[in-house]
Design a protein around this motif. Structure first.
Motif, PDB file in Angstrom:
ATOM      1  N   THR A 240      65.873 -60.946  26.039  1.00 54.75           N
ATOM      2  CA  THR A 240      64.714 -61.386  26.816  1.00 54.75           C
ATOM      3  C   THR A 240      64.248 -60.253  27.722  1.00 54.75           C
ATOM      4  OG1 THR A 240      65.514 -63.689  26.845  1.00 54.75           O
ATOM      5  CG2 THR A 240      63.866 -63.071  28.485  1.00 54.75           C
ATOM      6  N   SER A 241      62.959 -59.954  27.657  1.00 50.61           N
ATOM      7  CA  SER A 241      62.366 -58.949  28.555  1.00 50.61           C
ATOM      8  C   SER A 241      63.153 -57.643  28.540  1.00 50.61           C
ATOM      9  CB  SER A 241      62.277 -59.488  29.990  1.00 50.61           C
ATOM     10  OG  SER A 241      61.492 -60.654  30.037  1.00 50.61           O
TER      11      SER A 241
ATOM     12  N   GLY B  59      56.638 -60.853  21.278  1.00 48.31           N
ATOM     13  CA  GLY B  59      57.313 -59.566  21.229  1.00 48.31           C
ATOM     14  C   GLY B  59      57.157 -58.951  19.862  1.00 48.31           C
TER      15      GLY B  59
ATOM     16  N   ALA C 100      69.178 -59.703  29.244  1.00 48.51           N
ATOM     17  CA  ALA C 100      67.894 -59.918  29.912  1.00 48.51           C
ATOM     18  C   ALA C 100      67.595 -58.689  30.754  1.00 48.51           C
ATOM     19  CB  ALA C 100      67.939 -61.170  30.779  1.00 48.51           C
ATOM     20  N   SER C 101      66.368 -58.171  30.638  1.00 43.43           N
ATOM     21  CA  SER C 101      65.978 -56.962  31.373  1.00 43.43           C
ATOM     22  C   SER C 101      66.997 -55.855  31.138  1.00 43.43           C
ATOM     23  CB  SER C 101      65.853 -57.265  32.875  1.00 43.43           C
ATOM     24  OG  SER C 101      64.909 -58.290  33.104  1.00 43.43           O
TER      25      SER C 101
ATOM     26  N   GLN D  58      67.264 -63.961  18.445  1.00 41.78           N
ATOM     27  CA  GLN D  58      66.211 -64.589  19.229  1.00 41.78           C
ATOM     28  C   GLN D  58      65.670 -63.558  20.204  1.00 41.78           C
ATOM     29  OE1 GLN D  58      68.472 -67.819  20.918  1.00 41.78           O
ATOM     30  NE2 GLN D  58      67.958 -69.218  19.266  1.00 41.78           N
ATOM     31  N   ALA D  59      64.379 -63.276  20.132  1.00 46.31           N
ATOM     32  CA  ALA D  59      63.753 -62.281  21.004  1.00 46.31           C
ATOM     33  C   ALA D  59      62.584 -62.914  21.740  1.00 46.31           C
ATOM     34  CB  ALA D  59      63.284 -61.084  20.194  1.00 46.31           C
ATOM     35  N   THR D  60      62.553 -62.721  23.056  1.00 44.14           N
ATOM     36  CA  THR D  60      61.473 -63.247  23.882  1.00 44.14           C
ATOM     37  C   THR D  60      60.921 -62.118  24.760  1.00 44.14           C
ATOM     38  OG1 THR D  60      62.533 -65.429  23.972  1.00 44.14           O
ATOM     39  CG2 THR D  60      60.830 -64.964  25.607  1.00 44.14           C
ATOM     40  N   SER D  61      59.642 -61.812  24.588  1.00 47.36           N
ATOM     41  CA  SER D  61      59.018 -60.730  25.352  1.00 47.36           C
ATOM     42  C   SER D  61      59.857 -59.462  25.247  1.00 47.36           C
ATOM     43  CB  SER D  61      58.838 -61.127  26.823  1.00 47.36           C
ATOM     44  OG  SER D  61      58.029 -62.276  26.937  1.00 47.36           O
ATOM     45  N   ALA D  62      60.287 -59.161  24.042  1.00 45.99           N
ATOM     46  CA  ALA D  62      61.182 -58.031  23.819  1.00 45.99           C
ATOM     47  C   ALA D  62      60.743 -57.225  22.607  1.00 45.99           C
ATOM     48  CB  ALA D  62      62.611 -58.522  23.629  1.00 45.99           C
TER      49      ALA D  62
ATOM     50  N   ARG E  82      70.564 -62.493  21.480  1.00 43.18           N
ATOM     51  CA  ARG E  82      69.395 -63.000  22.197  1.00 43.18           C
ATOM     52  C   ARG E  82      68.953 -61.922  23.180  1.00 43.18           C
ATOM     53  NH1 ARG E  82      73.609 -65.794  23.008  1.00 43.18           N
ATOM     54  NH2 ARG E  82      74.105 -67.724  21.910  1.00 43.18           N
TER      55      ARG E  82
ATOM     56  N   THR F 275      73.941 -61.792  24.725  1.00 43.19           N
ATOM     57  CA  THR F 275      72.736 -62.250  25.393  1.00 43.19           C
ATOM     58  C   THR F 275      72.383 -61.244  26.472  1.00 43.19           C
ATOM     59  OG1 THR F 275      73.269 -64.584  25.017  1.00 43.19           O
ATOM     60  CG2 THR F 275      71.669 -64.093  26.739  1.00 43.19           C
TER      61      THR F 275
END
Length: 279
Positions: free
Chosen positions: A205-206, A272, A186-187, A223-227, A203, A184
Motif C-alpha cells: 500500500t502506498s 496503481g 505500507a509506505s 494485492q496492491a493499493t496505490s502502489a 500486500r 505486508t
C-alpha cells in the motif's frame, strides 16, 4: 465432610489442570536445540508454547499466517541468535529491514541497531504449535505495548525458514527466502530477489515493490493499493494460471499463461500499476 476435604478437592483440581496443561503443549522434536549464544551482549530467549501460532501456506484467497504473538519474551539488545525455527514473525517493524536466507545457516541470527546507531531493546519469543516453531520479534520495553523496530534490523535465516512480515514504513530487502512468505508493507520500498517460496502472499500500500522469484511459486497472491509493483517469475512448464482484478489500475501480464496450470497467480490492483514479467 472433614475440614481437610476442601483442601484435597482443590489439590486434585490443581493436579488435573496441570495434567491438561502438560498435554496441551506440543512436544519439541527430538534433536532440535535452542542455542543461546552472545557476541558480548546479554541475550535471553524464553521458550513457551504459543497457542494459535499455526504456520500454514498461503493461497490466492488470502493468508493463513499467524499474527505476531506479543505477550512475554525477554528483552535484549544488539546481536541475537536463536535455534532453528520454521517461521520468523516481524510485526509492525519500520526502518531498514534486511532478511536473507543462506544455505549454510542452520539457525536464525541477526543484529538490530536503533535509528541513532545504538543498540535498542528487542523482544524475541519462540513458540511451538502443531510441530511448528515460530520466532516472534518485537521492540520496546513493555511486552504488552510493543513499539515499531525503527532502525536497522538484519536477519540471516536457513533457506527453508518462512517469513511473516508487516512493515509500516522504510525499506525492506529480502533475498533467497525458501519457506512460505507473507509480506505486508505500507509506505515502504520493497525489494526481493531470488525467492523460492512455494507459497507467497504480498500486500503493498502506498509504496513500491520489485519482487523476483528464482523458483516458480505454487501459489502467489498479490494485492496492491496505490502502489507500483513489478513481479518477475521464472519459466515453468506451459506457464501460470493468472487471474487479475484491476480498478483504476494498469496491469500488464507478460509471462506465458495457462489456465490449467497448477501454479497459480492472483493479482488485485487498486489505483496503481503492476507488471508481471519473465525473470
Amino acid at each position: 465432610m472433614s475440614v481437610n476435604q476442601p483442601e484435597r478437592v482443590r489439590a486434585a483440581a490443581a493436579g488435573q489442570t496441570a495434567a491438561m496443561d502438560t498435554a496441551a503443549v506440543t512436544p519439541r522434536p527430538a534433536g532440535r536445540t535452542l542455542r543461546r549464544t552472545t557476541a558480548g551482549v546479554p541475550l535471553r530467549i524464553v521458550l513457551a508454547a504459543a497457542l494459535g501460532l499455526v504456520l500454514a501456506g498461503c493461497d490466492s484467497g488470502g493468508s493463513d499466517f499467524p499474527p505476531a504473538h506479543r505477550d512475554g519474551g525477554d528483552l535484549h539488545a544488539g546481536d541475537l541468535h536463536a535455534g532453528d525455527v520454521d517461521t520468523v514473525v516481524l510485526d509492525g517493524v519500520s526502518g531498514r529491514i534486511h532478511v536473507s536466507a543462506d544455505g549454510d545457516a542452520h539457525t536464525v541470527s541477526g543484529t538490530f541497531r536503533g535509528a541513532d546507531g545504538r543498540d535498542q531493546g528487542v523482544r524475541t519469543k519462540i513458540g511451538s504449535e502443531s510441530g511448528q516453531r515460530t520466532l516472534t520479534v518485537v521492540c520496546g520495553d513493555d511486552p504488552g505495548l510493543p513499539e515499531p523496530c525503527a532502525g536497522d534490523l538484519t536477519l540471516r535465516l536457513p533457506t527453508s525458514t518462512g517469513l511473516w512480515l508487516r512493515q509500516t514504513s522504510g525499506e525492506t530487502d529480502l533475498s533467497g527466502i525458501g519457506g512460505p512468505l507473507d509480506v505486508t508493507t505500507a509506505s515502504d520500498r520493497l525489494t526481493a530477489v531470488a525467492l523460492r517460496s512455494p507459497n507467497a502472499h504480498v500486500r503493498v500500500t502506498s509504496g513500491s515493490a520489485d519482487i523476483g522469484f528464482s523458483g516458480a511459486p505454487g501459489a502467489l497472491s498479490v494485492q496492491a493499493t496505490s502502489a507500483s509493483m513489478t513481479l518477475r517469475l521464472p519459466a515453468h512448464g506451459t506457464g501460470y494460471a493468472v487471474t487479475s482484478d484491476a480498478t483504476s489500475a494498469n496491469v500488464s501480464v507478460q509471462v506465458p499463461r495457462d489456465d490449467t496450470a497448477a501454479h497459480r497467480v492472483s493479482l488485485q490492483v487498486l489505483s496503481g500499476s503492476l507488471a508481471l514479467l519473465p525473470a
